[in-house]
Enzyme design. Structure first.
Site, short mmCIF file in Angstrom:
data_model
loop_
_atom_site.label_atom_id
_atom_site.label_comp_id
_atom_site.label_asym_id
_atom_site.label_seq_id
_atom_site.Cartn_x
_atom_site.Cartn_y
_atom_site.Cartn_z
N HIS A 201 46.59 38.08 46.32
CA HIS A 201 46.55 36.72 46.89
C HIS A 201 47.09 35.68 45.91
O HIS A 201 47.66 34.68 46.32
CB HIS A 201 45.15 36.40 47.39
CG HIS A 201 44.88 37.09 48.70
ND1 HIS A 201 44.20 38.26 48.76
CD2 HIS A 201 45.27 36.80 49.95
CE1 HIS A 201 44.15 38.67 50.02
NE2 HIS A 201 44.80 37.79 50.76
N ARG A 308 45.59 30.60 56.28
CA ARG A 308 44.55 31.28 55.51
C ARG A 308 43.49 30.25 55.11
O ARG A 308 43.63 29.56 54.10
CB ARG A 308 45.15 31.90 54.24
CG ARG A 308 46.07 33.09 54.50
CD ARG A 308 46.52 33.70 53.18
NE ARG A 308 47.11 35.01 53.34
CZ ARG A 308 48.42 35.25 53.30
NH1 ARG A 308 49.27 34.28 53.10
NH2 ARG A 308 48.87 36.48 53.43
N ARG A 344 43.29 31.41 61.06
CA ARG A 344 42.57 32.67 60.84
C ARG A 344 41.18 32.34 60.33
O ARG A 344 41.01 31.54 59.40
CB ARG A 344 43.29 33.53 59.80
CG ARG A 344 42.54 34.83 59.57
CD ARG A 344 43.28 35.75 58.66
NE ARG A 344 43.24 35.30 57.29
CZ ARG A 344 43.85 35.92 56.29
NH1 ARG A 344 44.56 36.99 56.53
NH2 ARG A 344 43.77 35.47 55.06
N GLU A 444 45.22 45.22 60.83
CA GLU A 444 45.49 45.45 59.41
C GLU A 444 44.62 46.55 58.82
O GLU A 444 44.62 46.79 57.61
CB GLU A 444 45.34 44.15 58.60
CG GLU A 444 44.04 43.39 58.83
CD GLU A 444 43.98 42.06 58.06
OE1 GLU A 444 44.82 41.82 57.20
OE2 GLU A 444 43.05 41.29 58.35
N ASN A 467 50.13 43.62 54.71
CA ASN A 467 49.64 43.77 53.33
C ASN A 467 48.40 44.66 53.29
O ASN A 467 48.30 45.60 52.50
CB ASN A 467 49.27 42.41 52.73
CG ASN A 467 50.41 41.42 52.82
OD1 ASN A 467 51.55 41.82 52.96
ND2 ASN A 467 50.10 40.14 52.74
N ASP A 468 47.45 44.36 54.17
CA ASP A 468 46.24 45.18 54.19
C ASP A 468 46.47 46.50 54.91
O ASP A 468 45.87 47.51 54.56
CB ASP A 468 45.09 44.41 54.86
CG ASP A 468 44.42 43.48 53.85
OD1 ASP A 468 44.20 43.93 52.71
OD2 ASP A 468 44.15 42.31 54.18
N ARG A 478 45.95 46.89 46.76
CA ARG A 478 47.19 46.13 46.77
C ARG A 478 47.37 45.27 45.52
O ARG A 478 48.46 44.78 45.25
CB ARG A 478 47.28 45.27 48.04
CG ARG A 478 46.25 44.17 48.12
CD ARG A 478 46.13 43.62 49.53
NE ARG A 478 46.59 42.24 49.62
CZ ARG A 478 46.43 41.46 50.68
NH1 ARG A 478 45.84 41.94 51.77
NH2 ARG A 478 46.87 40.24 50.70
N CYS A 515 52.48 38.92 60.24
CA CYS A 515 52.27 37.82 59.29
C CYS A 515 52.08 38.31 57.86
O CYS A 515 51.87 37.52 56.95
CB CYS A 515 51.10 36.95 59.72
SG CYS A 515 49.54 37.83 59.75
C1 PEP Z 1 47.86 40.87 55.50
O1 PEP Z 1 46.93 41.58 55.15
O2 PEP Z 1 49.02 41.30 55.68
C2 PEP Z 1 47.64 39.44 55.73
C3 PEP Z 1 48.58 38.70 56.27
O3 PEP Z 1 46.47 38.91 55.34
P1 PEP Z 1 46.09 38.61 53.80
O4 PEP Z 1 47.34 38.86 52.99
O5 PEP Z 1 45.61 37.22 53.72
O6 PEP Z 1 45.03 39.62 53.54
MG MG Z 2 44.90 40.81 55.35
#
Ligand code: PEP
Ligand code: MG
Length: 597
Positions: A201, A308, A344, A444, A467-468, A478, A515
Site C-alpha cells: 500500500h 480507498r 470501497r 480478490e 493485487n490481493d 504482496r 481496479c
Molecule cells: C486489490 O487488491 O487489487 C485492490 C485494488 O485493493 P487494495 O490494493 O487496496 O488491497
Molecule cells: Mg485488495
C-alpha cells in the site's frame, strides 16, 4: 531517448522493483527506521544548546522509565528475560554515550536527535569491528536504545519538524501508507524503500503522488549515507548511488524527454478510450486522498473506480465520526458528479493498521487476519457509521458502495442487510439519500472466484482486485520482497480467474471492472479489455497512457490475443505470447509507453 545508457559501475546500482513513473535525481534523505524521522538542525546559540541538552536529559529519563516499566510488566513466565532491560538501562547510562552526545550538542551544535544518532552510529561501528560474537551481539541493543531515545525526543513538543531538502530522495527501511502520504509534497522527488513490492500500500500511495519509487531495494541502508547523491529510475527499479557526471547528464536528459512525452500524452487525456474498431472502455481513477481528485479528472479519469477510504482512519488515535466522514464523502461525490464514485468500505488490516487497534494480533499474519469486510462485520458500529456517511453523501451525486475481500455469500447478505437498514433509518430520520446506490463486490479472494456466479447474482457490479487476488491465489505476501519474483500477474491461474469473473459478470448482466494494479499495466490492460472488462481503474498518472493505448488498439485483436493467452500453461508462455503479440501490434507506441510507465 536515443542516448546510449551511461556506464554505471555495478556496485553503485541497487536493484528493486520500480513503481510509478519516471526518474528522480537528488540527495538521499535517510529515515533510519519506521518509528521515527530523524530531525537535523544546527543550534543557533547557547540557549538553543541548553534546550537540546534538556531534551536529551528528558529523553534519557523517559526511556529509562519505559524500560523499567517494561521490565515490571513482564509476565511471570518471562521474568528470566528481565536482564535485557537491565542491560538496556546500563547502556543508557554509559559514560561514552553521554559524553559523545554532550560533545556533539555543545561543540558541534547539533540537535539532540542527530547527536544521539551519530553517537550511536559511532559506538555501533566500534562494536561491529570487534571480533567477538558476544560483544557484537550487543550491537542491536545499542541500536534499539538509540532508536528509543530518538523516538522519545520526537514525542516531545517544541522541536522543529524534519527538514526535507528540496528535491531529495527519501530512503527508508519501511514506511506505512500513512507515512508516505505525510511526506511533504513538492519537496520529495523520489522514494526508495528496502521492504515491500509494487503492490504494497505504501507503493500505491507513492504512485498516486506520482513519486518515482523503488521498493524492495534490499540492503540500501547498509551502504547509503544521508546526503548521498542518488538517481532513482522507477521504470527499471534502479537506485544509483553517487552517479558520475555522465550518468547525471544522461538521466537529466531522459527525465526531460520523459516529461515532454508525458505532457504530450496528457494533452489527449480527455478523449475517451474508444478502440479503433469502436469499442468503448471506461477508464477510472483510484483515489486514496481527497487531494488527488482534481488530478484524476485533469488526467482524463471518467469516474472513481476505487476510493480507498481507510486512509481517513489510519493516522489518528480516534475514529472519525459520521459528520466528518460525510463531509469528506460529500465533497468527493459532489465534485465528481455526474461521474460515479465507487466508495470501497473500510479495508483495514494487512498493511493498513488502525492506530487505535495496533495490537500484536492485528500485526501478526495480517493478510489473513481481521481484514476488510471481516473487520466491518465484527465492528458493526464502525461499519454503520461509514455506511450512514456514504448514503448521506449519495444525495449529492453518484455514489456506489463496494465491499472488499468478500469470500462468501453470507458476508454479502449480512452487509446488504445492514446497508438496507441504514438506508431505511436515514429515510426515517428525514435525510436525503440517492434513489439508487449500487452495491458492488470486490473479487480478490480465490473463494469469491469459485462462487462468482452466486455472488454476481447478489451484486450490481463486480470489481477485480488483482493485487490481493494474486497474493491469495499464489499464497505469497504482496509486500514481501523475497517473493516478489513469484508475484506473477500473468500466472495462468490468475488469468483464468479473471476471465471466469468477467464471464460471470457478463452472464449476470452486470459490469465488471478491474481496479488492481493489472489495470494499469501496458501489457495487462489490453489483455483485460480483451477478456471483456468494462472498466479499468488506476492511479491517475497512468490514466492518459492507458487511454491512449486503447485508442490505438483494435478490440477484436485484443480479444484474439486474450483468448490465445488464456491457453498458456505457464507464466512464461503467457508473458512471451503477450509481449510478442501486443508489443508487435504497435511497436513504436508501446516502446515509448513502456519507457514512460
Ligand atoms: C486489490 O487488491 O487489487 C485492490 C485494488 O485493493 P487494495 O490494493 O487496496 O488491497
Ligand atoms: Mg485488495
Amino acid at each position: 531517448m536515443n542516448l546510449p545508457p551511461p556506464f554505471v559501475p555495478k556496485e553503485a546500482v541497487f536493484q528493486g522493483v520500480g513503481v510509478g513513473q519516471g526518474i528522480a535525481i537528488g540527495p538521499a534523505h535517510v529515515i533510519g527506521a519506521t518509528s521515527y524521522r530523524l530531525r537535523r538542525y544546527k543550534l543557533a546559540d547557547e540557549r538553543a544548546v541548553q534546550a537540546e541538552l534538556d531534551r536529551f536529559q528528558a529523553a534519557l529519563t523517559q526511556t529509562e522509565n519505559q524500560y523499567a516499566r517494561a521490565k515490571r510488566s513482564l509476565p511471570e513466565e518471562l521474568s528470566g528475560q528481565a536482564s535485557i532491560f537491565d542491560a538496556l538501562i546500563v547502556l543508557l547510562r554509559d559514560p561514552t554515550l553521554l559524553k559523545s552526545v554532550d560533545n556533539r550538542i555543545r561543540s558541534d551544535r547539533l540537535n539532540a536527535e542527530l547527536a544521539v544518532y551519530l553517537a550511536i552510529r559511532e559506538i555501533g561501528g566500534l562494536l561491529s569491528a570487534i571480533n567477538d560474537t558476544h560483544i557484537r551481539s550487543r550491537l542491536s541493543d545499542v541500536e534499539q536504545m538509540g532508536q528509543a531515545l530518538i523516538v522519545a525526543m520526537s514525542d516531545q513538543n517544541g522541536g522543529p519538524q524534519p527538514v526535507f531538502e528540496e528535491g531529495c530522495v527519501v530512503v527508508a527501511a519501511d514506511l506505512s501508507p500513512a507515512e508516505v502520504s505525510s511526506l511533504p509534497a513538492g519537496q520529495v522527488a523520489g522514494l526508495v524503500i528496502e521492504m515491500g513490492s509494487q503492490t504494497s500500500h505504501a507503493a500505491l500511495v507513492a504512485q498516486a503522488f506520482g513519486l518515482p519509487t523503488v521498493m524492495g531495494a534490499a540492503g540500501v541502508l547498509k551502504v547509503l549515507e544521508h546526503g548521498d547523491p542518488l538517481i532513482v529510475d522507477a521504470r527499471v527499479g534502479h537506485v544509483i548511488r553517487n552517479p558520475d557526471r555522465d550518468a547525471v547528464k544522461f538521466y537529466q536528459t531522459s527525465q526531460r524527454t520523459l516529461k515532454d512525452y508525458q505532457l504530450e500524452i496528457v494533452r489527449s487525456a480527455h478523449l475517451p478510450a474508444v478502440t479503433l474498431d469502436d469499442h468503448s472502455v471506461e477508464v477510472f481513477g483510484n483515489l486514496e486522498l481527497v487531494e488527488e481528485l482534481p488530478a484524476i479528472f485533469a488526467n482524463g479519469g471518467e469516474g472513481i473506480g476505487l476510493y480507498r477510504t481507510e486512509f481517513l482512519y489510519l493516522t489518528r488515535q480516534e475514529l472519525p465520526n459520521e459528520e466528518e466522514l460525510y463531509e469528506v464523502y460529500r465533497r468527493v461525490v459532489a465534485s465528481a458528479a455526474p461521474r460515479p464514485v465507487t466508495i470501497r468500505t473500510l479495508d483495514l488490516g494487512a498493511d493498513k493498521i488502525l492506530a487505535i487497534n495496533d495490537t500484536k494480533e492485528a500485526r501478526e499474519n495480517q493478510a489473513l487476519g481481521l481484514r476488510a469486510i471481516r473487520f466491518c462485520l465484527k465492528h458493526l458500529d464502525v461499519f454503520r457509521t461509514q455506511l450512514r456517511a456514504i448514503f448521506r453523501a449519495s444525495a449529492h451525486g453518484r455514489a456506489r458502495v463496494m465491499l472488499p475481500m468478500i469470500s462468501s455469500l453470507d458476508e454479502v447478505r449480512k452487509a446488504k442487510e445492514l446497508i438496507l437498514e441504514t438506508r431505511e433509518e436515514l429515510l426515517k430520520e428525514g435525510r436525503r439519500v440517492a434513489e439508487e446506490v449500487q452495491v458492488g463486490l470486490m473479487i480478490e479472494v480465490p473463494a469469491a472466484v469459485v462462487l462468482v456466479d452466486e455472488l454476481a447474482g447478489e451484486a450490481d457490479f463486480l470489481s477485480i482486485g488483482t493485487n490481493d487476488l494474486i497474493q491469495y491465489t499464489l499464497a505469497l505476501d504482496r509486500g514481501n520482497p523475497e517473493v516478489s519474483d513469484l508475484y506473477q500477474p500473468f500466472h495462468p491461474s490468475i488469468l483464468r480467474m479473471i476471465k471466469r469473473t468477467i464471464d460471470s459478470g457478463q452472464a449476470a448482466g452486470i459490469s465488471v471492472s478491474v481496479c488492481g494494479d493489472m489495470a494499469a499495466g501496458h501489457l495487462s490492460a489490453p489483455l483485460l479489455v480483451g477478456f471483456g472488462a468494462d472498466q479499468l481503474s488506476m492511479p491517475f498518472g497512468i490514466i492518459p497512457f492507458i487511454k491512449r493505448l486503447l485508442r490505438m488498439s483494435f478490440y477484436e485483436e485484443m480479444r484474439e490475443i486474450a483468448a490465445e493467452t488464456l491457453k498458456a500453461k505457464t507464466t512464461e508462455e503467457a508473458l512471451t505470447f503477450v509481449k510478442a503479440n501486443i508489443t508487435a501490434k504497435n511497436s513504436e507506441f508501446f516502446r515509448r509507453a513502456r519507457q514512460a510507465s
